[in-house]
Write an enzyme that holds these catalytic residues in place. Sequence first.
Site, short mmCIF file in Angstrom:
data_model
loop_
_atom_site.label_atom_id
_atom_site.label_comp_id
_atom_site.label_asym_id
_atom_site.label_seq_id
_atom_site.Cartn_x
_atom_site.Cartn_y
_atom_site.Cartn_z
N HIS A 188 52.10 -0.27 -20.54
CA HIS A 188 52.79 0.90 -21.67
C HIS A 188 54.29 1.16 -22.79
CE1 HIS A 188 50.29 3.02 -18.99
NE2 HIS A 188 50.52 2.55 -18.34
N ASN A 246 46.41 -0.65 -22.02
CA ASN A 246 47.15 0.96 -22.67
C ASN A 246 46.49 1.58 -22.94
OD1 ASN A 246 49.25 2.98 -22.80
ND2 ASN A 246 50.03 2.34 -24.27
N PRO A 252 43.48 7.00 -25.86
CA PRO A 252 43.85 8.40 -26.49
C PRO A 252 45.36 8.28 -27.31
CG PRO A 252 43.81 8.72 -24.27
CD PRO A 252 43.40 7.41 -24.23
N ASN A 253 45.11 9.13 -28.46
CA ASN A 253 46.77 9.46 -29.11
C ASN A 253 47.31 8.17 -29.80
OD1 ASN A 253 46.00 11.75 -28.73
ND2 ASN A 253 46.56 11.68 -26.54
N GLU A 267 47.96 -4.05 -17.36
CA GLU A 267 48.49 -2.36 -17.62
C GLU A 267 49.07 -2.57 -18.04
OE1 GLU A 267 49.15 -0.19 -14.34
OE2 GLU A 267 49.78 1.63 -15.41
N ALA A 278 46.76 8.33 -21.60
CA ALA A 278 46.40 9.20 -20.35
C ALA A 278 45.84 9.32 -19.39
CB ALA A 278 46.28 10.30 -21.21
N TYR A 299 57.85 6.53 -28.22
CA TYR A 299 57.31 6.04 -28.35
C TYR A 299 57.49 5.22 -29.54
CZ TYR A 299 53.82 8.43 -25.26
OH TYR A 299 52.93 9.11 -23.40
N ARG A 313 59.37 9.23 -15.87
CA ARG A 313 58.97 10.63 -16.41
C ARG A 313 58.37 11.39 -15.94
NH1 ARG A 313 55.18 8.73 -22.08
NH2 ARG A 313 56.25 11.37 -22.48
N ARG A 344 54.17 9.85 -33.47
CA ARG A 344 53.72 10.31 -32.17
C ARG A 344 55.26 10.49 -31.50
NH1 ARG A 344 50.01 8.62 -27.25
NH2 ARG A 344 50.69 10.56 -26.10
C1 DQA Z 1 51.56 5.50 -22.44
C2 DQA Z 1 51.84 6.30 -21.49
C3 DQA Z 1 51.45 7.64 -21.24
O1 DQA Z 1 52.09 8.70 -19.87
C4 DQA Z 1 50.53 8.29 -22.15
O2 DQA Z 1 49.98 9.10 -21.91
C5 DQA Z 1 50.36 7.46 -23.05
C6 DQA Z 1 51.48 6.35 -23.33
C7 DQA Z 1 52.81 4.47 -22.74
O3 DQA Z 1 52.25 3.62 -23.76
O4 DQA Z 1 53.80 4.91 -22.76
O5 DQA Z 1 49.40 8.13 -24.13
O6 DQA Z 1 50.32 4.36 -21.98
#
Ligand code: DQA
Length: 152
Positions: free
Chosen positions: A103, A77, A13-14, A101, A80, A26, A110, A21
Amino acid sequence: MPDAKPIYVLNGPNLNLLGSREPEIYGRATLADIEQACAERARQLGRKIVFRQSNVEGELVDWLQEARDKAAAIVLNAGAYTHTSVALHDAIKASSVPVIETHLSNPAAREEFRHVSLVGKAAKGVIAGFGATSYLLAVEAAVLLANEGARA
Ligand code: DQA
């Protein structure tokens, strides 16, 4: 390896909003930029990628299930959902395909709610904190693992 299985690069998501964003966290690269860079790095290493994004948890579960037969390794990735999703954790556990995994940011540095990773408890390993470069490092790791699997 002409018929080598692809690396799946799955985004939660997002992440469709990358570029606009919270760029201070990011970065300015869009998801399309990242897709192109991943495809190029995989091509250099002799693999193809399948690159997808969804805001829907169940769709990510479906793709992890699909990857059991179709992928050589997975870069995930989960956004959240990393921190909340027992369903993603279980889908990874149900598969023998290695998951990296990934990010952009470093969740360990964080907010406290990002310090738990349910994905990480099932993943092979984690790459985090290098911005868009995290994806390229993850694709490299995925190809190495895929090649090891192919030899095994
Ligand atoms: C993220 C880190 C997550 O905590 C966050 O919710 C994201 C992006 C990252 O790529 O840094 O949506 O996965």
